[in-house]
Motif scaffolding. Structure first.
Motif, mmCIF file in Angstrom:
data_model
loop_
_atom_site.group_PDB
_atom_site.id
_atom_site.type_symbol
_atom_site.label_atom_id
_atom_site.label_comp_id
_atom_site.label_asym_id
_atom_site.label_seq_id
_atom_site.Cartn_x
_atom_site.Cartn_y
_atom_site.Cartn_z
ATOM 1 N N GLY A 175 59.581 -25.241 0.121
ATOM 2 C CA GLY A 175 59.963 -26.419 -0.644
ATOM 3 C C GLY A 175 58.768 -27.171 -1.198
ATOM 4 O O GLY A 175 58.802 -27.666 -2.333
ATOM 5 N N VAL A 176 57.703 -27.272 -0.412
ATOM 6 C CA VAL A 176 56.495 -27.962 -0.872
ATOM 7 C C VAL A 176 55.934 -27.287 -2.125
ATOM 8 O O VAL A 176 55.607 -27.947 -3.118
ATOM 9 C CB VAL A 176 55.413 -27.984 0.239
ATOM 10 C CG1 VAL A 176 54.066 -28.448 -0.323
ATOM 11 C CG2 VAL A 176 55.838 -28.902 1.379
ATOM 12 N N VAL A 177 55.827 -25.962 -2.077
ATOM 13 C CA VAL A 177 55.293 -25.208 -3.219
ATOM 14 C C VAL A 177 56.187 -25.389 -4.448
ATOM 15 O O VAL A 177 55.701 -25.590 -5.567
ATOM 16 C CB VAL A 177 55.156 -23.706 -2.868
ATOM 17 C CG1 VAL A 177 54.725 -22.910 -4.088
ATOM 18 C CG2 VAL A 177 54.150 -23.527 -1.733
ATOM 19 N N ALA A 178 57.514 -25.366 -4.228
ATOM 20 C CA ALA A 178 58.454 -25.547 -5.338
ATOM 21 C C ALA A 178 58.383 -26.965 -5.897
ATOM 22 O O ALA A 178 58.477 -27.171 -7.113
ATOM 23 C CB ALA A 178 59.877 -25.237 -4.874
ATOM 24 N N GLY A 179 58.223 -27.958 -5.008
ATOM 25 C CA GLY A 179 58.120 -29.337 -5.450
ATOM 26 C C GLY A 179 56.872 -29.587 -6.271
ATOM 27 O O GLY A 179 56.886 -30.314 -7.272
ATOM 28 N N LEU A 180 55.762 -28.983 -5.850
ATOM 29 C CA LEU A 180 54.519 -29.071 -6.623
ATOM 30 C C LEU A 180 54.709 -28.453 -8.005
ATOM 31 O O LEU A 180 54.277 -29.023 -9.023
ATOM 32 C CB LEU A 180 53.386 -28.352 -5.882
ATOM 33 C CG LEU A 180 52.656 -29.130 -4.792
ATOM 34 C CD1 LEU A 180 51.842 -28.184 -3.922
ATOM 35 C CD2 LEU A 180 51.751 -30.206 -5.402
ATOM 36 N N LYS A 181 55.370 -27.314 -8.034
ATOM 37 C CA LYS A 181 55.602 -26.628 -9.303
ATOM 38 C C LYS A 181 56.461 -27.476 -10.230
ATOM 39 O O LYS A 181 56.190 -27.579 -11.440
ATOM 40 C CB LYS A 181 56.265 -25.271 -9.055
ATOM 41 C CG LYS A 181 56.429 -24.428 -10.309
ATOM 42 C CD LYS A 181 56.993 -23.050 -9.968
ATOM 43 C CE LYS A 181 57.112 -22.188 -11.234
ATOM 44 N NZ LYS A 181 57.644 -20.835 -10.915
ATOM 45 N N ALA A 182 57.493 -28.107 -9.669
ATOM 46 C CA ALA A 182 58.363 -28.972 -10.465
ATOM 47 C C ALA A 182 57.589 -30.167 -11.017
ATOM 48 O O ALA A 182 57.921 -30.711 -12.071
ATOM 49 C CB ALA A 182 59.541 -29.459 -9.621
ATOM 50 N N GLY A 183 56.540 -30.567 -10.291
ATOM 51 C CA GLY A 183 55.704 -31.685 -10.732
ATOM 52 C C GLY A 183 54.594 -31.275 -11.676
ATOM 53 O O GLY A 183 53.760 -32.097 -12.065
ATOM 54 N N GLY A 184 54.562 -29.979 -12.027
ATOM 55 C CA GLY A 184 53.576 -29.514 -12.990
ATOM 56 C C GLY A 184 52.401 -28.766 -12.409
ATOM 57 O O GLY A 184 51.441 -28.452 -13.116
ATOM 58 N N TYR A 185 52.485 -28.419 -11.106
ATOM 59 C CA TYR A 185 51.354 -27.757 -10.462
ATOM 60 C C TYR A 185 51.792 -26.402 -9.900
ATOM 61 O O TYR A 185 52.442 -26.320 -8.861
ATOM 62 C CB TYR A 185 50.787 -28.641 -9.349
ATOM 63 C CG TYR A 185 50.162 -29.907 -9.889
ATOM 64 C CD1 TYR A 185 48.854 -29.905 -10.371
ATOM 65 C CD2 TYR A 185 50.890 -31.099 -9.932
ATOM 66 C CE1 TYR A 185 48.284 -31.069 -10.882
ATOM 67 C CE2 TYR A 185 50.329 -32.254 -10.443
ATOM 68 C CZ TYR A 185 49.028 -32.230 -10.924
ATOM 69 O OH TYR A 185 48.458 -33.378 -11.439
#
Length: 332
Positions: A54-64
């Motif tokens: 989830g952390v990795v996906a959340g970062l990706k959703a935030g542009g990272y």
């Protein structure tokens, strides 16, 4: 003289122009520097693994996106305190732009190593105030924030009441060295006692103690509650096996423990805990101050059921719980 002066002036101007663009290029490189994020996880376990995803996906959703707009370094301490300290210090030595701690011991190690220098994002921390990671949930006051992972105790108490109407004595097992597990156990004990249950508390010092303690507990209670406790979660299959042998159901605190044989629960999505933490991490990377960001929590949850366990124990689960679990792919 005029020609010489013109030549000198031209050289000086050329030098200044070169210097200007060289400085501009340096600034551009600095601004375009790919940020670094260190993720420290306490141990391999389905719940914590889901938080990591989830952390990795959340970062990706935030542009990272890892490898493109951010460089993520992942470390797993495998429940070893020495590893936690070494890995956290390694992140600090590398001057990570931000670190993420999955589970309380990991977050504590990061906070101690960073000493407020780089932001620390919490992911699935049961009691961040009690662990002294933040001053308060609304105003962390430190370079630390994130997503708390407290259990919906009242809802889980209601689950026990509905599924096991004849149960009177509930056993709760936790690990002495796990502050989050101890806190969870204490909070659930209060809720159960308020609802009229007799509660017996049991502890283990490590997963090696689980079989003996579980055998004893299963002979003394009507049902067992397994809190969000890393060692208990790791030894969940041992706990379930010992309890099943005496026809005692185990009501766990989260869905991954149901998948490991627990009967039923109502819990947060561990993936969502990580996802929200990842989104908060992205906001910090973009310039927001962690100390000014309130600690979040995952409000909504859903039921998880283990149909095989229910069949083995001869228990009929309420239709609405089964339907909700199936709709959320949490029926095992």
């Amino acid at each position: 003289m005029n020609k010489r002066l013109l030549a000198v002036t031209s050289v000086i101007l050329a030098f200044l122009v070169f210097a200007f663009f060289a400085e501009g290029n340096g600034t551009s490189k600095k601004e375009n520097k790919v940020p670094t994020v260190g993720i420290l996880q306490l141990v391999t376990h389905p719940a914590l693994d889901q938080i990591h995803e989830g952390v990795v996906a959340g970062l990706k959703a935030g542009g990272y996106t890892d490898g493109k707009t951010v460089k993520i370094s992942y470390q797993n301490a495998q429940a070893n305190q020495a590893n936690l300290k070494t890995m956290a210090q390694d992140f600090a030595n590398k001057n990570m732009d931000l670190t993420v701690g999955i589970a309380t011991p990991a977050a504590l190690s990061l906070a101690q190593a960073e000493k407020g220098q780089s932001p620390v994002i919490l992911a699935g921390i049961t009691n961040p105030v009690g662990a002294k990671l933040v001053n308060s949930l609304s105003k962390p006051g430190k370079n630390v924030t994130g997503v708390a992972g407290d259990s919906p105790y009242q809802k889980q108490t209601a689950v026990i009441k509905e599924v096991l109407p004849k149960a009177k004595t509930i056993g709760i097992i936790s690990t002495t060295s796990d502050s989050g597990g101890t806190y969870n156990a204490a909070q659930m004990k209060k809720n159960l006692q308020k609802s009229g249950y007799t509660v017996k508390s049991y502890t283990i010092s490590s997963t090696n103690d689980m079989l003996q303690v579980a055998n004893t507990m299963a002979g003394e209670v009507d049902a067992i509650y397994a809190p969000q406790d890393n060692s208990v979660a790791t030894a969940m299959k041992t706990l379930v096996s010992a309890a099943k042998a005496k026809n005692v159901p185990v009501i766990p605190s989260n869905d991954t423990m149901v998948a490991d044989g627990g009967l039923v629960t109502y819990s947060q999505s561990q993936y969502q805990v990580g996802y929200q933490a990842g989104q908060m991490a992205a906001r910090v990377l973009k310039g927001e101050k962690a100390s000014n960001m309130a600690v979040q929590s995952v409000e909504k949850g859903n039921y998880a059921v283990n149909l095989q366990t229910a069949s083995d124990l001869g228990i009929t689960l309420p239709e609405h719980m089964v339907a909700d679990a199936k709709a959320n792919k949490e029926a095992y």
